[in-house]
Enzyme design. Structure first.
Site, PDB file in Angstrom:
ATOM      1  N   ARG A  45       0.852  -1.204   0.000  1.00 11.60           N
ATOM      2  CA  ARG A  45       0.000   0.000   0.000  1.00 11.60           C
ATOM      3  C   ARG A  45       0.886   1.252   0.000  1.00 11.60           C
ATOM      4  O   ARG A  45       0.605   2.232  -0.669  1.00 11.60           O
ATOM      5  CB  ARG A  45      -0.957   0.015   1.204  1.00 11.60           C
ATOM      6  CG  ARG A  45      -1.675   1.363   1.347  1.00 11.60           C
ATOM      7  CD  ARG A  45      -2.946   1.341   2.184  1.00 11.60           C
ATOM      8  NE  ARG A  45      -2.904   0.481   3.340  1.00 11.60           N
ATOM      9  CZ  ARG A  45      -2.201   0.719   4.460  1.00 11.60           C
ATOM     10  NH1 ARG A  45      -1.491   1.824   4.586  1.00 11.60           N
ATOM     11  NH2 ARG A  45      -2.228  -0.145   5.461  1.00 11.60           N
ATOM     12  N   TYR A  97     -15.928  17.459 -15.431  1.00 15.91           N
ATOM     13  CA  TYR A  97     -16.300  16.034 -15.534  1.00 15.91           C
ATOM     14  C   TYR A  97     -17.364  15.689 -14.478  1.00 15.91           C
ATOM     15  O   TYR A  97     -17.236  16.075 -13.302  1.00 15.91           O
ATOM     16  CB  TYR A  97     -15.037  15.186 -15.336  1.00 15.91           C
ATOM     17  CG  TYR A  97     -15.305  13.710 -15.364  1.00 15.91           C
ATOM     18  CD1 TYR A  97     -15.641  13.061 -16.549  1.00 15.91           C
ATOM     19  CD2 TYR A  97     -15.244  12.946 -14.205  1.00 15.91           C
ATOM     20  CE1 TYR A  97     -15.903  11.706 -16.572  1.00 15.91           C
ATOM     21  CE2 TYR A  97     -15.494  11.591 -14.222  1.00 15.91           C
ATOM     22  CZ  TYR A  97     -15.825  10.979 -15.412  1.00 15.91           C
ATOM     23  OH  TYR A  97     -16.092   9.638 -15.426  1.00 15.91           O
ATOM     24  N   ASP A 169      -6.861  18.934 -14.566  1.00 16.69           N
ATOM     25  CA  ASP A 169      -7.192  17.585 -15.018  1.00 16.69           C
ATOM     26  C   ASP A 169      -6.820  17.537 -16.498  1.00 16.69           C
ATOM     27  O   ASP A 169      -7.485  18.130 -17.341  1.00 16.69           O
ATOM     28  CB  ASP A 169      -8.694  17.329 -14.794  1.00 16.69           C
ATOM     29  CG  ASP A 169      -9.120  15.922 -15.220  1.00 16.69           C
ATOM     30  OD1 ASP A 169      -8.455  15.336 -16.100  1.00 16.69           O
ATOM     31  OD2 ASP A 169     -10.136  15.430 -14.696  1.00 16.69           O
ATOM     32  N   LYS A 194      -7.868   6.655 -19.888  1.00 17.73           N
ATOM     33  CA  LYS A 194      -8.121   7.193 -21.224  1.00 17.73           C
ATOM     34  C   LYS A 194      -6.840   7.122 -22.087  1.00 17.73           C
ATOM     35  O   LYS A 194      -6.419   6.034 -22.405  1.00 17.73           O
ATOM     36  CB  LYS A 194      -8.684   8.611 -21.104  1.00 17.73           C
ATOM     37  CG  LYS A 194      -9.759   8.786 -20.000  1.00 17.73           C
ATOM     38  CD  LYS A 194     -11.054   8.076 -20.304  1.00 17.73           C
ATOM     39  CE  LYS A 194     -12.022   8.022 -19.123  1.00 17.73           C
ATOM     40  NZ  LYS A 194     -12.370   9.275 -18.482  1.00 17.73           N
TER      41      LYS A 194
HETATM   42  C1  LIG Z   1     -12.884   9.655 -17.126  1.00 22.38           C
HETATM   43  C2  LIG Z   1     -12.506  10.940 -16.494  1.00 22.38           C
HETATM   44  C3  LIG Z   1     -12.293  11.039 -15.109  1.00 22.38           C
HETATM   45  C4  LIG Z   1     -12.520   9.868 -14.170  1.00 22.38           C
HETATM   46  O1  LIG Z   1     -11.617   8.846 -14.393  1.00 22.38           O
HETATM   47  P1  LIG Z   1     -11.935   7.291 -14.064  1.00 22.38           P
HETATM   48  O2  LIG Z   1     -10.657   6.632 -14.438  1.00 22.38           O
HETATM   49  O3  LIG Z   1     -13.105   6.891 -14.895  1.00 22.38           O
HETATM   50  O4  LIG Z   1     -12.251   7.225 -12.604  1.00 22.38           O
HETATM   51  C5  LIG Z   1     -11.880  12.259 -14.595  1.00 22.38           C
HETATM   52  N1  LIG Z   1     -11.727  13.339 -15.394  1.00 22.38           N
HETATM   53  C6  LIG Z   1     -11.937  13.286 -16.727  1.00 22.38           C
HETATM   54  C7  LIG Z   1     -11.758  14.512 -17.548  1.00 22.38           C
HETATM   55  C8  LIG Z   1     -12.347  12.092 -17.324  1.00 22.38           C
HETATM   56  O5  LIG Z   1     -12.584  12.045 -18.639  1.00 22.38           O
END
Ligand SMILES: *Cc1c(COP(=O)(O)O)cnc(C)c1O
Length: 388
Positions: A45, A97, A169, A194
């Site tokens: 962890r 988001y 982000d 992504k």
């Molecule tokens: C998908 C996404 C998230 C969340 O990510 P997860 O891996 O699905 O938890 C946060 N910010 C943006 C811009 C996203 O496209």
């Protein structure tokens, strides 16, 4: 050094065996030579060699001082919110988001951490919205799904003047296109699910930070809450990252072709893509990003849910699915999928019309994707009840 060279060589050869691929250290604990004497790892962890290779890699990619890997993008979001205390406020981009919005509104409000929203592509609006209790300015650029761009460097200056942290982000651009820490941000975070992992096969979150103080705080939160990425998923993400630049370069080039084609179609109304000269933030995107990204959204002239739904059900190469950034192209209908929970009026105000469709461009040949879109659009026209 070129980005891909940099990435490939930021991943270490295994010191024990010389393995070129970082081994998956599937272990919870590590034998100690004496109490407290270890090789830098005591419990997974707190630290794990496979996760550490990924964490060092994202730090290097984003030019941060340290990196952290979490169980999902939202777990990374959660760790950043935990930098706040009761009474603090987060000033966020207005079309943030949905999952991040949900954390602000449904999880943290009750602990006294509040969020307000502003159109961060308008610098005056950002200036005016800051209060004494604003602790974080939270950006996404480009945004989802309307692809608005905010000026990271200018907002970093505003943040500095007011003594708040700038969090970006960077999921939609990825570090291959945009490096927020170089532009003055303090923290950059990703849904590694992504573009970074890039193959629609893993859920992961990543953070990179600019200062040792923030590194210590995030490290503490990561260990204290335990929302870590496991060794296998760390390995998969690391494997994906090695081709990030190659993938995204091709995806961006294809996206520009597809966007231009969409503009030429009679049935299509507005096309949102920062690479188009008439996009309101085209110039800023060109300055701030290496390329314009690989997500496009567009609406139909006849603005109805049915038209958009018929369209997304009739593409063959573009798979109907949430998420983005993978090697296979995806399409989605935000009004009935990702933004279903958003009230209709708020959606319309944010530019998410009933017929808006979002495309995530993959690695297929551009002509095949264009052909797929054309064929699906023909289906709209031959639906008898829609022609009346
Ligand atoms: C998908 C996404 C998230 C969340 O990510 P997860 O891996 O699905 O938890 C946060 N910010 C943006 C811009 C996203 O496209």
């Amino acid at each position: 050094m070129q980005e891909t060279t940099n990435i490939l060589h930021s991943i270490p050869t295994d010191p024990l065996t010389g393995a070129l691929s970082v081994p998956i250290y599937q272990t919870s604990t590590f034998q100690q030579e004496a109490p407290g004497v270890n090789k830098g790892f005591d419990y997974s962890r707190s630290n794990n060699p496979t996760r550490k290779a990924l964490e060092d890699c994202i730090a290097q990619l984003e030019n941060g001082i340290a990196g952290f890997a979490f169980a999902s993008g939202l777990a990374a979001v959660d760790a950043v919110i935990k930098l706040c205390q009761s009474g603090d406020e987060i000033l966020a981009v207005d079309d943030i988001y949905g999952g991040t919005f949900r954390s602000f509104e449904k999880l943290y409000k009750k602990f006294g951490i509040t969020a307000r929203y502003v159109d961060t592509s308008d610098l005056d609006a950002v200036h005016q919205a800051i209060r004494r209790k604003t602790k974080i300015i939270w950006l996404e650029t480009p945004t989802n799904p309307t692809l608005k761009i905010s000026d990271i460097q200018a907002i970093a200056e505003i943040a500095k003047v007011h003594g708040c942290l700038l969090v970006v982000d960077n999921t939609f651009a990825s570090p291959a296109l945009q490096k927020p820490l170089d532009l003055g941000a303090d923290i950059v975070l990703h849904s590694g699910t992504k573009y970074l992992a890039g193959h629609s096969d893993v859920i992961a979150g990543l953070i990179a930070v600019k200062t040792q103080e923030l590194a210590d705080e995030i490290k503490f939160i990561q260990n204290a809450t335990g929302s870590i990425l496991g060794p296998w998923d760390s390995w998969l993400t690391l494997r994906g990252i090695q081709t990030l630049e190659l993938r995204i370069e091709k995806q961006c080039r294809t996206a520009l072709e597809v966007a231009r084609h969409l503009v030429s179609l009679d049935a299509v109304d507005q096309v949102n893509y920062p690479g188009l000269f008439f996009h309101p933030n085209h110039e800023l995107a060109g300055k701030q990003q290496k390329q314009y990204g690989a997500v496009i959204s567009f609406s139909f002239k006849e603005d109805s849910k049915e038209i958009a739904e018929t369209f997304v059900c009739n593409t063959k190469l573009f798979k109907l699915a949430e998420s983005l950034g993978g090697v296979k192209s995806l399409c989605c209908h935000p009004a009935s999928m990702t933004h279903k929970g958003t009230p209709a009026e708020t959606r319309q105000k944010a530019g998410i019309s009933d017929s808006l469709v979002r495309l995530s461009i993959g690695l297929e040949a551009p002509e095949d994707l264009i052909n797929d879109l054309d064929e699906a659009i023909k289906k709209i026209k031959v639906e008898p009840e829609l022609v009346q």
